[in-house]
Design a protein around this motif. Structure first.
Motif, PDB file in Angstrom:
ATOM      1  N   GLU A  95      14.561  11.055  21.822  1.00  0.00           N
ATOM      2  CA  GLU A  95      14.498  11.545  20.444  1.00  0.00           C
ATOM      3  C   GLU A  95      13.483  12.666  20.306  1.00  0.00           C
ATOM      4  OE1 GLU A  95      13.649   8.101  18.163  1.00  0.00           O
ATOM      5  OE2 GLU A  95      15.603   7.213  18.598  1.00  0.00           O
ATOM      6  N   VAL A  98      14.976  15.858  21.613  1.00  0.00           N
ATOM      7  CA  VAL A  98      15.928  16.398  20.630  1.00  0.00           C
ATOM      8  C   VAL A  98      15.162  17.055  19.485  1.00  0.00           C
ATOM      9  CG1 VAL A  98      17.706  15.797  18.949  1.00  0.00           C
ATOM     10  CG2 VAL A  98      17.729  14.742  21.211  1.00  0.00           C
ATOM     11  N   ARG A 112      21.137  17.269  21.670  1.00  0.00           N
ATOM     12  CA  ARG A 112      21.317  15.948  22.292  1.00  0.00           C
ATOM     13  C   ARG A 112      21.923  16.071  23.683  1.00  0.00           C
ATOM     14  NH1 ARG A 112      22.117  14.530  17.011  1.00  0.00           N
ATOM     15  NH2 ARG A 112      24.329  15.031  17.058  1.00  0.00           N
TER      16      ARG A 112
END
Lengths: 307, 416
Positions: A95, A98, A112
């Protein structure tokens, strides 16, 4: 990639209250090269880099990236590894990657996709998937691993210019070697790299161009080979039997450094190495005598003392 | 302006926080706590097991013992009398002895009624520790009634007849907004007070979160990456908007749950109160919440930008927290007399408006005109503090180490 200028600083000055951190610094970085910004701690490297990244604004002078003001291009075309590494400790690695990619304008799907594949494919980051790294929280990683994550995060938007502030700080030799390979490969892919360090040996192994700065001034700048050639072969390495007490700074000798593999002597400007050899022969047997290029350390010391 | 990065920062702030356990826990816990604070005393009353009380009566008139016994006629769960009344001698020896026994906890209380009580109108209720006010009130009422009856009797009047004539008129509160519903006005009153408390708690909670988010960016050093892609002002807005959205989400969950409860039980008090509140107060509540949050979050963000550690932040946020607490101390007076000049004036002070103007609106003392003026003043103050804090933020956000002093902050404000 053209061999034009990626980055140009013209007479850039930045002061914090009375302290002048960067003093009328000019610097250019050519496309497709690795440029090393060198200098001791507190010489203004980080301040310079922060101005390039549009984090600080210069008091005077001009900074251009691809001939445009930094704020227009930094976000999407420049990747940045700050000196003070920092990630959100509670976020999961995937995460976080990203997030960093999206921060630089990559759309969610592409971000992603890259965060999924790039760490392993481009950085041989084998543990990324197998070790379940992607799902781990940042705080569970070692410091070196966090640095790798941050470096990848700085590259996921495929920047044309990569700015690395003290990238080798805190790395063991194995990881430092790994990082050198990554940096060279980035250059081979056509990217431009500006890195700062106070460790000269890293620069000699890596950089095409250098800029030596001290107290905010540029002392020496240009192509590493030319800089070295410009200083001439004024360093001698010597091994001898006999008393070497005569090796003291005088009209011929500028500086002496006794190392395990021999003595390194920097000559005064214009002095002849043969004079030194004759003196050595008078007092003992010379086993090895070689005139070599100065190291960056020596160039730096000479440049600082010459001012 | 580069809103792409700001949008990413807002989203991260929102998503990571809404998913945290503390958000989920707070969403359920806070209403539970507030409900608990109302229900607990009721439960206590219901399940409280009374114990037997022994009371000594030193009655100088000699006329009160029977009526007191009759008045204190409750029984304990096991069928015994709750109050045992012992008549002791009303002379000084008897009273001294009874006092001694009170001190030894043989008696829980001693009631001394002097002989001249009919004229002097004074008696005493003596205990060794703190008085039981409920018990004392009952005793006092009974004695008063008896003494009044005695006085009437002496004047040749019939106490029962006079009592019937003196019957009090019961005035019931009724708010037209909730109509004829029994206790409607009280529910409305409680609803307004609860809204004010919710406003305060949420502003405090999420204000402090804003501070910690900014501080977290600084201590984790992520801030350097953030400000290379967004300007400090954008970063400040992104933090405030991101966390404010989290607070707003929570608020909407609470209000939604109440509305649903109202729909599920359309004739319940909740439903009536909610429909009454939603007519006027609910939109105003949300408006005040949003503007109030931005107002306080800006201050908290500024504090975060000035600090480098939790300890610094604890100290420096105190003035902001105190500012937020002022209207809470005024909730009582504001509900009782919303038209008092002090409350009216303070309700226009932007930092107090979210609570005080909301209370005035709920009490029917202010209308949309007053609310609009307060909101307008708040927006003006926001513009001013965004401008000021934005300057501090720009300099402070990259500063680590020693917290700047007042003089340094002043210099930042001037030069930035």
């Amino acid at each position: 990639m053209t061999n034009g200028e990626v980055l140009a600083l013209t007479n850039v000055t930045k002061a914090f209250r009375e302290t002048v951190a960067v003093d009328s610094l000019s610097l250019t970085v050519r496309a497709g090269t690795i440029c090393g910004l060198l200098g001791p701690n507190g010489s203004g490297k980080t301040t310079t880099i922060r101005m390039v990244l549009n984090i600080l604004l210069p008091d005077a002078g001009e900074i251009r990236l691809w001939s445009r003001p930094p704020q227009e291009v930094v976000r999407e075309r420049v990747g940045y590894l700050p000196e003070e590494r920092g990630l959100y400790p509670k976020m999961r690695v995937f995460e976080h990657l990203v997030f960093l990619a999206e921060l630089h304008g990559v759309d969610g799907r592409t971000a992603r996709e890259r965060a999924e594949r790039w760490p392993r494919e481009l950085f041989q980051f084998e543990e990324y998937e197998t070790g379940g790294w992607a799902k781990r929280k940042v705080e569970e990683l070692s410091k070196g691993q966090q640095q790798t994550v941050q470096l990848i995060g700085a590259l996921l938007h495929d920047p044309e210019l990569v700015v690395l502030d003290e990238p080798f700080a805190g790395l063991d030799p194995v990881n430092a070697g790994h990082l050198r390979r990554i940096i060279r490969r980035l250059r081979d892919e056509g990217k431009t790299i500006l890195l700062s360090t106070h460790r000269m040996e890293q620069v000699e192994q890596l950089c095409d161009d250098i800029c030596l700065i001290a107290r905010g001034h540029a002392l020496v700048a240009g192509n590493l080979r030319q800089v070295k050639a410009g200083y001439g072969r004024n360093v001698v390495t010597m091994t001898m039997d006999g008393p070497d007490g005569f090796l003291q700074p005088d009209d011929v000798i500028a500086a002496v450094e006794r190392r395990a593999d021999g003595t390194r002597i920097r000559l005064q400007p214009g002095a002849d190495a043969q004079t030194l050899l004759r003196r050595a022969l008078e007092v003992g047997r010379v086993l090895r005598f070689e005139v070599v290029e100065p190291s960056l350390d020596e160039i730096f010391v000479e440049a600082v003392t010459a001012r | 302006m580069n809103w792409g990065s700001a949008w990413t920062i807002i989203r991260r702030e929102y998503v990571t926080r809404v998913r945290t356990k503390s958000f989920v826990i707070m969403t359920f816990l806070l209403p539970a706590l507030m409900g608990g604070s109302i229900l607990l005393p009721l439960l206590f009353e219901r399940y409280n097991r009374p114990t037997q009380r022994r009371i000594a009566l030193a009655d100088g008139t000699g006329l009160l013992a029977d009526s007191l016994r009759a008045a204190l006629d409750d029984t304990l769960p096991d069928g015994r009398r709750r109050y045992v009344l012992d008549v002791v001698a009303a002379d000084s020896n008897g009273i001294a002895e009874a006092r001694r026994l009170v001190n030894m906890d043989v008696y829980n209380a001693l009631v001394v009624v002097p002989e001249d009580v009919v004229f002097a109108g004074r008696a005493s209720y003596q205990v060794s520790g703190t008085p039981n006010f409920g018990e004392m009130r009952r005793i006092s009422n009974t004695i008063s009634q008896q003494v009044i009856a005695l006085r009437l009797h002496r004047e040749g009047l019939d106490p029962a007849h006079v009592g019937a004539l003196m019957r009090q008129v019961r005035v019931e509160p009724m708010s037209l907004r909730v109509g004829d519903m029994p206790h409607g006005a009280e529910v409305l009153f409680a609803g307004t007070a609860i809204m004010a408390m919710l406003m305060y708690l949420s502003l405090m909670l999420y204000g402090a979160w804003t501070l910690r988010a900014v501080l977290g960016d600084k201590t984790s050093r992520v801030v350097e990456i953030l400000v290379s892609t967004a300007s400090p002002t954008e970063l400040m807005f992104a933090k405030i908007i991101g966390i404010g959205s989290v607070g707003l989400t929570q608020m909407c969950i609470w209000i939604g749950a109440l509305l649903l409860a109202g729909l599920a039980a359309p004739i319940s008090k909740i439903a009536v109160a909610m429909s009454a509140l939603s007519e006027v107060s609910l939109p105003a509540f949300l408006l005040f919440y949003v503007t109030g949050f931005v107002l306080y979050a800006t201050l908290y963000a500024g504090v975060g930008a000035l600090c480098s550690s939790e300890e610094d932040a604890q100290q420096l946020q105190l003035p902001v927290a105190l500012l937020l607490m002022v209207p809470i101390f005024l909730i009582g007076p504001a509900i009782n007399s919303p038209d008092s000049p002090l409350i009216v004036v303070l309700s226009y002070v932007p930092y107090f408006s979210p609570v005080l103007m909301l209370l005035r609106l709920g009490a029917g003392n202010a209308g949309w005109l007053q609310v609009s003026v307060a909101l307008f003043l708040m927006v003006g103050t926001i513009a001013l503090s965004v401008w000021l804090v934005g300057r501090l933020f720009r300099v402070g956000i990259l500063m680590m180490g020693k917290r700047p002093g007042a003089r340094e902050i002043w210099r930042w404000l001037r030069q930035a």
